[in-house]
Enzyme design. Structure first.
Site, PDB file in Angstrom:
ATOM      1  CD  GLU A 113     -25.755  15.309   4.714  1.00  0.00           C
ATOM      2  OE1 GLU A 113     -26.737  15.632   5.400  1.00  0.00           O
ATOM      3  OE2 GLU A 113     -24.785  16.086   4.506  1.00  0.00           O
ATOM      4  CD  GLU A 133     -24.072  15.059  10.214  1.00  0.00           C
ATOM      5  OE1 GLU A 133     -23.655  15.180   9.058  1.00  0.00           O
ATOM      6  OE2 GLU A 133     -24.456  13.969  10.690  1.00  0.00           O
TER       7      GLU A 133
END
Length: 262
Positions: A113, A133
């Site tokens: 990210e 995740e």
């Protein structure tokens, strides 16, 4: 120049190099994120700096994202990440200068990210990427917003829903990378690109970044009207600048322009 702590900086010719150096894996805790935010805020606000490079020390890790050990020690996942949000870039407002990501090694979770917060990404041929995740029962929040806008929807959903790893070649295939470099050439290639951008027109870069940001959730004609009517601050500044005249004069006179950023 910052030479101590988890973030090192180097400044040369209008270029700021920011190096994440937090052994063993360059994971980011709250304190490191706040430092990064301060560094990129200073970069944003310093007219002498035109381009930034974000890299990481070592060959094995670029960044795996959030420091789970720090979280276990008391860092709250919804704590104070600093002025720029996670990693100093993700939510930094009004950053109208180019940022180059130079990715080596493992780049996953919040690290990916963070890379996606850069404008251009170069990667080592040994770089690997993932959004794992899902395996720890949480959501890659920023990636869930950004990735389907950057690459084909079904590819983004595959990466988000499976958490699978993908290599630099696949990342470049989907348009995430500008270039794949030999590991030993990555830093030099990033500086080569940064010098090219630093020689360019800073007010035009600012206008490009602001238009892209504002237009993201607007209809085409609404966005275009804001640009042509000089309702975008960076565009209005550009159209009233010395640099605009310099660009036109240099073209007419068949010479290289000299950009002053004003």
């Amino acid at each position: 120049m910052r030479t101590e702590g988890p973030i090192k900086t180097r400044v040369e010719g209008g270029i700021l190099e920011v190096t994440l150096d937090r052994p063993k894996a360059n994971a980011i805790d709250l304190a490191t994120s706040r430092i990064m935010g301060d560094v990129f805020k200073e970069f944003r606000d310093d007219d002498a700096l035109r381009v930034a490079i974000l890299r990481a020390e070592g060959d094995k890790f670029f960044c795996p994202g959030w420091d789970l050990k720090a979280a276990a020690g008391g860092d709250a996942v919804d704590g104070d990440y600093g002025v720029g949000g996670f990693g100093g870039l993700q939510e930094l407002p009004h950053l109208n200068k180019p940022v180059i990501g130079a990715v080596n090694g493992i780049c996953c979770g919040g690290g990916l990210e963070l890379a996606l917060s850069c404008d251009l990404i170069l990667a080592s041929s040994t770089a690997s990427f993932a959004l794992p995740e899902i395996r720890s029962g949480t959501v890659a929040d920023a990636a869930s917003i950004k990735l389907p806008k950057r690459i084909p929807y079904h590819v983004a959903m595959d990466l988000l829903l499976t958490g699978r790893w993908f290599d630099a070649e696949e990342a470049k295939h989907w348009g995430l990378l500008r270039e794949i470099c030999a590991p030993e050439e990555l830093r030099d290639k990033a500086w080569e690109l940064a010098r090219l951008l630093a020689s360019g027109p800073p007010l035009v870069y600012a206008a490009i970044k602001e238009v892209v940001r504002e237009a993201e959730d607007m209809r085409f004609q609404d966005a275009l009207n804001r640009v042509t009517r000089r309702q975008v601050a960076a565009v209005d500044r550009l159209y009233g600048s010395e640099d605009l005249l310099e660009g036109q004069n240099a073209f007419a006179e068949k010479r290289d322009p000299v950009w002053k950023g004003r």
